[in-house]
Design an enzyme around this catalytic site. Sequence first.
Site, mmCIF file in Angstrom:
data_model
loop_
_atom_site.group_PDB
_atom_site.id
_atom_site.type_symbol
_atom_site.label_atom_id
_atom_site.label_comp_id
_atom_site.label_asym_id
_atom_site.label_seq_id
_atom_site.Cartn_x
_atom_site.Cartn_y
_atom_site.Cartn_z
ATOM 1 N N SER A 208 0.982 -1.382 0.022
ATOM 2 C CA SER A 208 -0.151 -0.012 0.028
ATOM 3 C C SER A 208 0.888 1.267 -0.027
ATOM 4 C CB SER A 208 -1.195 -0.076 1.164
ATOM 5 O OG SER A 208 -2.088 0.971 1.030
ATOM 6 N N GLU A 329 -9.258 -5.773 -4.397
ATOM 7 C CA GLU A 329 -8.658 -4.766 -3.347
ATOM 8 C C GLU A 329 -9.562 -3.769 -2.580
ATOM 9 O OE1 GLU A 329 -5.695 -3.548 -2.967
ATOM 10 O OE2 GLU A 329 -4.420 -4.747 -4.369
#
Length: 547
Positions: A208, A329
């Site tokens: 991330s 996601e």
Amino acid sequence: MCLRQIFLTIFISTLFKTCHCIDTRVDPLVDTNVGLIRGMKAEDGGYAMFLGIPYGKVDKNNPFGPSLPQENFEEIFEAYDDSAICPQIEEFNETITGTLDCLHLNIYVPDVASTKSPVPVLVWIYGGAFQTGFGGRFLYGPKYFVRHDIILVTVNYRVGPYGFMCLNDSKVPGNQGFKDQLLALRWIKDNIDSFGGNSNKITLFGESAGGVAIDYHLFSKQEKLFNNLIIQSGTSLLPSLIGEPEAARTLNLASILGFETINLNEALSFLGKQSTNSVIDAMRQVPRYLPCVENDFNNVEKFISDYPLNLDIPKAKDVPILIGHTDDERLLLHVNKNPEYYEHLNIFHEKLFNAFNFNSSQLADAVKNFRHFYIGDEEITEQEKFSIIDFDSDFTYVHPTQRSIKQYMENNAGDIYYYMFSYNGGRNFVKKRHNVTIGGAAHADEIGYLFDISYMKDEPSHEDQLIIDRMTTLWANFVKYSNPTPQISDLLPVDWKPVENNLLHYLEIDSELTLKKRPFNKRMAFWDLFYRHNYKLQKGYRNRDKW
Ligand SMILES: *[C@@H]1O[C@H](CO)[C@@H](O)[C@H](O)[C@H]1NC(C)=O
Ligand SMILES: *[C@@H]1O[C@H](CO)[C@@H](O)[C@H](O)[C@H]1NC(C)=O
Ligand SMILES: *[C@@H]1O[C@H](CO)[C@@H](O)[C@H](O)[C@H]1NC(C)=O
Ligand SMILES: *[C@@H]1O[C@H](CO)[C@@H](O)[C@H](O)[C@H]1NC(C)=O
């Protein structure tokens, strides 16, 4: 431990005439370029831990500005505490916490490592949207990695206002959190040899915001402090994650805390004197600080010089890269919501408006096309939630990842290994925490199969353990050999081929490992056309021919 460490331990025991105790546990002592550091033997495997080593310090007179290198240790530094956390609203208990004495790193050294036969090094940069995160074992336990005879290092860096305030002012030029990481990477390069690490075989990995950070280390004009990169669910091309210097936010922050001024220096000096807890608390009322394109200042180190879509990446040449994302996601954002949530969701408009410089008719046209593509003529309701999740996942992670892969190839990177994580088991980091069972693997879910998470107390199931063994072996192989599957084995019965021009191989990581081609090919072909058509309308695009 390495010979040099054992020697030192004996030397020091002799010096202080300590007894030959029955307890054979000898705490490892390492002689580094910054002084002596004492760690401890781990209780869950054949490795040593050096916890909470300070690599830098925040400037007390300018806590929002760049950090300074740590001075050498005059006495033995006892590296026993990994609890440091930089100021933030911590994500597990949602409490305001942390101090500025937080620029620490943790080193985990397998017993086989020695200065005579150094092992490769894997450095973790955590995610947390540039607002949260910490490197300690609460979340990032090393057990599964050190078994593969590599050193694991986890690094703290500043987040939120202390990490990413960005001003047209040399005192706070922006990207301080990234510059903390840079300081840590320099420390590792200079000192990891003493721990039995190979300073010429360093892989950075992050997820991330951590993946975004690693991509920026590739772009930055600073020296190259790594050999290989692993980029999980986040690259510099993620939309709307980069800004420009701006004073208003900081003046507003001071005003919320009771100090009205239009003078930036006064605001900075006021904010610097407030407790970190009150500054973090006030941030709830201000848009978050993010990475930014820095202005030029004499004698100030710069980390981001332009929007990454405008930049060449000379440092990428020959760098092997392992990169990927999960198959769902944005699952957690749009699942388990009430009907009103979907009624008010203006997601196509909002996302495209934030990422492109469209005029009103261009925006309306693009919104229409995306609606038709993802949900046809339906209204946005709960029935469409998986289509909305697909749109958001594609826009936010999947297509940016594929654009980054293309950019690395254009810049002659080494082999690029692309994966998609889609396993649903007992350790999916985010789904587990939120009791979500439907859908695929969500953002950050793979973390549970890389790290020994302190609060997951049950032994992993047989199926989950297999995923842990496979993923950490793939990752460790890549660290050691720049190839995740150098040979076929029972554990890894697959030859993971790197991507080629027009042949987008990827490894699907599910209950089985399967080599496939071009994930979500129809959706991605639509995005390819859209981006090609609107390339120059992306926010931050600069026609380089003019400069
Ligand atoms: C959250 O609270 C629990 C219970 O008090 C504690 O054990 C844990 O360490 C806390 N986690 C963090 C990250 O502070
Ligand atoms: C930044 O500040 C300098 C000096 O005050 C000023 O000359 C310059 O125009 C500013 N740049 C921007 C982009 O605001
Ligand atoms: C938007 O931009 C397009 C392409 O430049 C142009 O043809 C159109 O007239 C513009 N529309 C508006 C409402 O400004
Ligand atoms: C998830 O379920 C567990 C056990 O049923 C419960 O204790 C916990 O509060 C739930 N967590 C969330 C976020 O709903």
